[in-house]
Design a protein around this motif. Structure first.
Motif, PDB file in Angstrom:
ATOM      1  N   PHE A   7     -13.167  24.869  45.625  1.00  0.00           N
ATOM      2  CA  PHE A   7     -12.732  26.112  44.524  1.00  0.00           C
ATOM      3  C   PHE A   7     -11.978  25.592  43.419  1.00  0.00           C
ATOM      4  O   PHE A   7     -11.875  26.184  42.373  1.00  0.00           O
ATOM      5  CB  PHE A   7     -12.237  27.337  45.450  1.00  0.00           C
ATOM      6  CG  PHE A   7     -10.880  26.951  45.797  1.00  0.00           C
ATOM      7  CD1 PHE A   7      -9.709  27.190  45.218  1.00  0.00           C
ATOM      8  CD2 PHE A   7     -10.843  26.283  47.137  1.00  0.00           C
ATOM      9  CE1 PHE A   7      -8.503  26.935  45.670  1.00  0.00           C
ATOM     10  CE2 PHE A   7      -9.641  26.198  47.732  1.00  0.00           C
ATOM     11  CZ  PHE A   7      -8.251  26.218  46.907  1.00  0.00           C
ATOM     12  N   THR A   8     -11.037  24.530  43.694  1.00  0.00           N
ATOM     13  CA  THR A   8     -10.271  24.083  42.623  1.00  0.00           C
ATOM     14  C   THR A   8     -11.007  23.518  41.333  1.00  0.00           C
ATOM     15  O   THR A   8     -10.612  23.653  40.199  1.00  0.00           O
ATOM     16  CB  THR A   8      -9.399  22.809  43.163  1.00  0.00           C
ATOM     17  OG1 THR A   8     -10.193  21.946  43.407  1.00  0.00           O
ATOM     18  CG2 THR A   8      -8.545  23.524  44.224  1.00  0.00           C
ATOM     19  N   TRP A   9     -12.213  22.948  41.597  1.00  0.00           N
ATOM     20  CA  TRP A   9     -13.123  22.526  40.569  1.00  0.00           C
ATOM     21  C   TRP A   9     -13.641  23.898  39.723  1.00  0.00           C
ATOM     22  O   TRP A   9     -13.796  23.581  38.522  1.00  0.00           O
ATOM     23  CB  TRP A   9     -14.295  21.739  41.030  1.00  0.00           C
ATOM     24  CG  TRP A   9     -15.238  21.331  40.145  1.00  0.00           C
ATOM     25  CD1 TRP A   9     -16.793  21.754  39.591  1.00  0.00           C
ATOM     26  CD2 TRP A   9     -14.974  20.219  38.949  1.00  0.00           C
ATOM     27  NE1 TRP A   9     -17.025  21.009  38.798  1.00  0.00           N
ATOM     28  CE2 TRP A   9     -16.220  20.276  38.402  1.00  0.00           C
ATOM     29  CE3 TRP A   9     -13.994  19.468  38.847  1.00  0.00           C
ATOM     30  CZ2 TRP A   9     -16.253  19.285  37.185  1.00  0.00           C
ATOM     31  CZ3 TRP A   9     -14.329  18.513  37.716  1.00  0.00           C
ATOM     32  CH2 TRP A   9     -15.319  18.359  37.191  1.00  0.00           C
ATOM     33  N   TYR A  10     -14.176  24.798  40.409  1.00  0.00           N
ATOM     34  CA  TYR A  10     -14.570  25.965  39.724  1.00  0.00           C
ATOM     35  C   TYR A  10     -13.644  26.919  38.823  1.00  0.00           C
ATOM     36  O   TYR A  10     -13.891  27.518  37.786  1.00  0.00           O
ATOM     37  CB  TYR A  10     -15.440  26.746  40.507  1.00  0.00           C
ATOM     38  CG  TYR A  10     -16.688  25.856  41.034  1.00  0.00           C
ATOM     39  CD1 TYR A  10     -17.557  25.607  40.138  1.00  0.00           C
ATOM     40  CD2 TYR A  10     -16.539  25.729  42.466  1.00  0.00           C
ATOM     41  CE1 TYR A  10     -18.734  25.064  40.669  1.00  0.00           C
ATOM     42  CE2 TYR A  10     -17.686  24.946  42.902  1.00  0.00           C
ATOM     43  CZ  TYR A  10     -18.781  24.375  41.833  1.00  0.00           C
ATOM     44  OH  TYR A  10     -19.911  23.785  42.500  1.00  0.00           O
ATOM     45  N   TYR A  11     -12.152  26.866  39.543  1.00  0.00           N
ATOM     46  CA  TYR A  11     -11.150  27.748  38.834  1.00  0.00           C
ATOM     47  C   TYR A  11     -10.272  26.830  37.727  1.00  0.00           C
ATOM     48  O   TYR A  11      -9.188  27.471  37.620  1.00  0.00           O
ATOM     49  CB  TYR A  11     -10.460  28.435  39.849  1.00  0.00           C
ATOM     50  CG  TYR A  11     -11.519  29.519  40.620  1.00  0.00           C
ATOM     51  CD1 TYR A  11     -12.048  30.590  40.056  1.00  0.00           C
ATOM     52  CD2 TYR A  11     -11.599  29.386  41.930  1.00  0.00           C
ATOM     53  CE1 TYR A  11     -12.850  31.408  40.595  1.00  0.00           C
ATOM     54  CE2 TYR A  11     -12.335  30.194  42.807  1.00  0.00           C
ATOM     55  CZ  TYR A  11     -13.157  31.343  41.849  1.00  0.00           C
ATOM     56  OH  TYR A  11     -13.915  32.242  42.484  1.00  0.00           O
ATOM     57  N   TRP A  12     -10.579  25.712  37.336  1.00  0.00           N
ATOM     58  CA  TRP A  12      -9.625  25.113  36.695  1.00  0.00           C
ATOM     59  C   TRP A  12      -8.982  25.678  35.483  1.00  0.00           C
ATOM     60  O   TRP A  12      -8.281  25.565  34.910  1.00  0.00           O
ATOM     61  CB  TRP A  12      -9.931  23.716  36.517  1.00  0.00           C
ATOM     62  CG  TRP A  12     -11.279  23.275  35.466  1.00  0.00           C
ATOM     63  CD1 TRP A  12     -12.434  23.563  35.748  1.00  0.00           C
ATOM     64  CD2 TRP A  12     -11.070  23.012  34.207  1.00  0.00           C
ATOM     65  NE1 TRP A  12     -13.281  23.204  34.707  1.00  0.00           N
ATOM     66  CE2 TRP A  12     -12.504  22.983  33.646  1.00  0.00           C
ATOM     67  CE3 TRP A  12     -10.081  23.143  33.279  1.00  0.00           C
ATOM     68  CZ2 TRP A  12     -12.564  22.941  32.245  1.00  0.00           C
ATOM     69  CZ3 TRP A  12     -10.462  22.958  31.976  1.00  0.00           C
ATOM     70  CH2 TRP A  12     -11.804  22.713  31.535  1.00  0.00           C
TER      71      TRP A  12
END
Length: 150
Positions: free
Chosen positions: A104-109
């Motif tokens: 999820f960190t990749w999609y919400y950066w």
């Protein structure tokens, strides 16, 4: 600074595979701990006992230039070596194509970046009105830097 470097060594130890990188990271963490403790002790007790904080003629105090050189040289050497530890290992398992986990960190950066920018700008805009008199006094020449004498 020492605690941040030890934290980085422990991060390198947990991320990079292989025994060589783990032992070298632990070695640098140990050296950094010794470096930080020696710096704190020398700074805390600069002169001989029973009055370690009284400077003056006839006192047995450390030499400031040698101490600054020791801290600076060891700081530079350890930082360079700490950067070189991950360079020895190139096959990091960050992008494993067989991993089915959702990152999820990749999609919400973008969202996280916007929140950080908004928080930092709010702190800056809250401080700007109070900095105006200080900046005016610097520009007018009222505020001068103090002379440092060793």
């Amino acid at each position: 600074m020492g605690c941040a470097r030890i934290s980085l060594c422990l991060l390198i130890k947990s991320i990079i595979p292989g025994n060589l990188s783990k032992y070298s990271a632990l070695t640098f963490a140990g050296f950094t701990a010794i470096w930080a403790v020696s710096g704190v002790l020398v700074t805390s007790f600069p002169c001989s006992l029973p009055n370690p904080w009284e400077f003056g003629a006839g006192k047995n105090c450390f030499e400031l230039i040698k101490f600054v050189n020791y801290i600076g040289i060891t700081n530079i050497v350890v930082e360079v070596l700490l950067v070189m530890i991950p360079l020895f290992v190139w096959n990091l398992p960050f992008f494993n194509r067989y991993s089915a986990s959702y990152d999820f960190t990749w999609y919400y950066w973008r969202t996280v970046l916007c929140v950080q920018i908004a928080q930092n700008l709010s702190v800056i805009t809250a401080c700007l009105p109070y900095l105006h008199p200080f900046i005016i006094s610097i520009l007018s020449g009222e505020t001068q830097p103090d002379n440092l004498v060793f």
